[in-house]
Design an enzyme around this catalytic site. Structure first.
Site, short mmCIF file in Angstrom:
data_model
loop_
_atom_site.label_atom_id
_atom_site.label_comp_id
_atom_site.label_asym_id
_atom_site.label_seq_id
_atom_site.Cartn_x
_atom_site.Cartn_y
_atom_site.Cartn_z
N ASP A 436 0.87 -1.17 0.00
CA ASP A 436 0.00 0.00 0.00
C ASP A 436 0.92 1.23 0.00
OD1 ASP A 436 -1.70 2.10 0.53
OD2 ASP A 436 -2.83 1.03 2.10
N HIS A 437 0.94 1.93 -1.12
CA HIS A 437 1.89 3.03 -1.26
C HIS A 437 1.57 4.19 -0.32
CE1 HIS A 437 5.22 5.01 -3.00
NE2 HIS A 437 5.22 4.37 -4.16
#
Lengths: 464, 327
Positions: A436-437
């Site tokens: 999850d950036h």
């Protein structure tokens, strides 16, 4: 007299339920049959109906909260009552209620007017209701009939012939999900067998089926393999509750989480050697470590070193968790309706390989036979999905919210590798981390993978 | 093709063979000797065995059954022929109150190895008092055995076993079956008691019966098979002792059971079997055990009413359809 709405018992094993969503708010007028809430049990998410007309005056359990079965979760005013008056009279003690055992009330038969609790029921057709013809009971899913008021033929009792009950148990079908075709809605053998067939069709619809025609002994045929032609047909496979949950959560994950992937290859030589040694030496003690057990320990130790990985996106904050709980994706057998669950290995960073191995086996066994409790699936902070046993080279996985990362693990395969400038044969395993950036940037991922690689390729660390 | 003989001839062969084998065996009853048997079952036996061993009696069931009890107590092995089991009722004290209890009451000193045999069941327009089906009434009594042969093979094999049994055996034949022909081997054989036989295999519903109604059961099973319902028809052969195991095994497979019993429903053999099946197969049943009996009325004289009162193929079909939820 106000009506208390309690957390319904929606499956045999359900002890508590989570309010996923309220579809009504305080002050809303509702009619009998309205689905006022979505409730998640250990097995599925189901809608909860009310059985009276009236007004919701008080919601006592908030969305996301989990309470024991039988706990009062909301209060309704009856049609002829003043909602404001009822609301005023409600003595709000939700904390006390969450611990108050109300199982007896939930189990009470139709003739026991224990209290004025309104029977609630999932919207799925119950035995005494006419069901649409295409209804196929979700195999393995469970739901409840809380005896409703007498109407028509049924007196609210669930009628099941003895052999139907036994067959349903054998096939892990909840008889309460079946439409009885016998007198008075009695569930009889053929109703169960139809459900079994429907389940088998569902299973057969999943390609490639394990039942695919594989000759017991390989036969060399000169031409194309001639088999009795299996006619393929269009089929509508109704969604099991689990399938609905999988669909909802994964669509949510792929559409809201900015995913990216980082792939790395590990030299598995030493780890596999260590595994062989340990399994040989500990065989007498019944220890049989899998590659996955090592990976769980490696990932957990790496998480400990990189706490920013052990985190969840919170909208306006990032929550870093105090426990390293590794989730393990477990596929369920088709007899149980297929699908998958994620079992939680709590505090995996503090557990030995032996403990991880044992606990994983127990959880997998339970998931595949009786199903896991909510506790056994809750609170993961990282997930491992391993398809290595199927010979998969590598793949990518979708993050399991609220995790921020998931590791997709392929098989450890013999490959030509260059070692000390020499071409040789080694064992390599590719693993792909989905991230999850919002929480984890690429460089952080690379650092985590370096740590992980160090652990995997120098497995002595795992022992001491 | 092996030998085909009539049911009545099979009975006679059994008696004659046993009398040749064992000099203690003798036949007694109304018309059994000079007249060659009211139904020609004992044809030629007087000639072979003489009046000492094939004995005509007056119309006096109480007397000659009592005589048999005494003879048996003293070591002989009588075969008592009732022209009809309907006539046995006047000898109830002998056959129910003395014979089955003697071994017990004498502390094992005196047994009553007697075969009581004769026609049982409605013969066809014989009226209420001569159309008895005694199986339920008599099977209630401990100490006796009861066999109901279906065909010539069983008529011979079961009767020979009955003669050799040391207990009173109630052997229920049928006037309607005496002329039925069937395969009976030349060589000697016995049919053991408490060994039911599957007359027709099937997976969908178990039908249990004894004696003549089995023909209706097989007729019903044939009709039902045309509709795709395969019935397993079990011939219990002996009511006491009852081979419940074979029945249970079948019901565990089919999950449905219909009992066909030509006696009245109340406190009957059918009720007993239903009860035992419920006890043994509760978790295997998909419906309660259904029973087809004679209606709970005295047998009518009128032909059409009598046929309607007795178990018949139509009633059995209806019961099977109903119990298997195919009504």
């Amino acid at each position: 007299m106000s009506i208390e709405i309690t957390m319904p018992r929606l499956s045999d094993t359900m002890e508590q339920g989570t309010i996923i969503k309220w579809n009504a708010k305080e002050g809303d007028a509702v009619s009998a049959g309205d689905a006022v809430a979505d409730i998640e049990t250990d097995k599925a998410t189901m809608e909860m109906q009310v059985y009276d007309d009236g007004t919701i005056v008080k919601i006592l359990v908030a969305e996301g909260d989990t309470v024991e079965v039988g706990t009062v979760i909301a209060v309704m005013a009856e049609e002829d009552e003043d909602p404001a008056e009822v609301a005023a009279s409600v003595n709000v003690q939700p904390a006390a209620q969450t611990t108050q055992p109300k199982q007896a009330a939930a189990d009470a038969g139709p003739d026991e007017t224990v209290q004025t609790e309104t029977p609630v029921q999932p919207v799925m057709p119950a035995a005494q209701e006419p069901a649409p013809a295409e209804t196929v009971p979700p195999v393995g899913a469970a739901q409840q009939i809380v005896a409703p008021a007498t109407d028509g033929v049924g007196d609210g009792r669930l009628r099941v012939s003895p052999v139907a009950r036994r067959l349903a148990e054998a096939h892990d079908i909840d008889v309460r999900t079946l439409q009885g075709s016998g007198p008075g809605g009695r569930v009889v053998k053929r109703d169960v067998l139809r459900a079994v067939d429907a389940g088998a069709e569902t299973a057969a619809a999943i390609p490639p089926s394990a039942k695919a025609v594989v000759p017991a002994t390989p036969v060399l045929l000169p031409g194309p393999i001639v088999q009795a032609p299996t006619v393929l047909q269009d089929q509508i496979v109704p969604l099991s509750n689990m399938r609905q949950i999988i669909a909802r959560r994964l669509v949510e994950a792929t559409t809201t989480i900015p995913h990216y992937q980082v792939t790395v290859s590990f030299d598995m030589e030493k780890l596999l050697e260590l595994r062989t040694t340990l399994n040989e030496q500990l065989a007498e003690q019944g220890v049989k470590l899998s590659v996955n057990d090592f990976l769980v320990r490696c990932c957990a130790l790496a998480m400990y070193q990189h706490p920013e990985f052990n985190a969840s996106w919170g909208g306006d904050h990032v929550k870093i968790h105090g426990e390293v709980n590794i989730g393990i994706a477990i596929s369920l057998p088709v007899e149980r309706g297929g699908g998958l669950v994620v079992a939680t290995l709590r505090n995996a960073d503090q557990k030995s390989l032996r403990a991880i191995s044992l606990e994983t086996k127990l959880l997998a066994e339970k998931a595949r036979t009786r199903g896991l409790s909510i506790d056994e699936m809750a609170d993961t902070t990282f997930t491992i999905s391993n398809l290595g046993m199927f010979g998969v080279d590598h793949f990518t996985a979708i993050i399991n919210p609220p995790n921020s990362a998931i590791l997709a693990v392929g098989a450890a395969l013999q490959k030509p590798v260059v070692r000390d400038g020499e071409l040789t044969i080694g064992y390599e395993m590719a693993a792909t981390l989905s991230l999850d950036h919002r929480v984890i940037d690429g460089a952080m991922a690379a650092q985590y993978l370096r740590t992980l690689k160090g652990l995997i390729e120098n497995p002595a660390t795992l022992l001491v | 093709m092996s030998r085909q003989i009539e049911y009545r001839d099979a009975l006679r062969e059994a008696m004659s063979e046993e009398m040749r084998r064992d000099p203690r065996v003798f036949l007694m009853g109304e018309e059994v000797a000079q007249y060659n048997g009211a139904y020609k079952v004992s044809r030629g036996m007087l000639e072979e065995f003489g009046p000492q061993r094939v004995v005509d009696t007056p119309i006096s069931e109480t007397g000659f059954t009592g005589l048999a009890v005494g003879a048996a107590m003293m070591g002989l092995r009588p075969i008592i022929e009732f022209m009809s089991w309907s006539f046995s009722l006047v000898a109830a004290d002998q056959i129910l109150n003395n014979a089955p209890k003697m071994l017990y009451m004498s502390g094992g000193q005196f047994g009553c190895p007697i075969v009581f045999r004769g026609n049982n069941g409605a013969g066809g327009q014989l009226g209420s008092t001569h159309s008895w089906c005694v199986e339920s009434l008599y099977a209630n009594v401990p100490g006796l055995k009861m066999a109901i042969p279906f065909d010539p093979y069983d008529a011979k094999g079961l009767l020979k076993t009955a003669v050799r049994d040391d207990n009173p055996v109630f052997f229920l034949e049928s006037e309607r079956l005496l002329s039925v022909k069937g395969e009976v081997p030349e060589e000697e054989y016995l049919v053991p008691f408490q060994q039911a036989l599957i007359r027709r295999p099937g997976a969908d519903c178990t039908i249990v019966s004894f004696g003549r109604p089995l023909y209706f059961c097989l007729e019903a099973a044939q009709a039902l098979a045309e509709d795709g319902i395969e019935c397993e028809v079990i011939d219990g052969r002996t009511i006491r002792p009852l081979d419940i195991e074979t029945i249970v095994e079948s019901v565990r497979k089919t999950n449905y059971c219909v009992v066909v019993d030509q006696s009245w429903p109340f406190a009957s053999v059918g009720a007993e079997i239903a009860s035992q099946v419920h006890e043994r197969c509760f978790d295997d049943l998909d419906n309660h055990v259904a029973r087809v009996h004679a209606d709970d009325v005295p047998p009518p004289y009128a032909y059409n009413l009598e046929q309607e009162m007795l178990p018949n193929a139509r009633k059995i079909c209806e019961a099977v359809r109903s119990v298997t939820y195919n009504a």
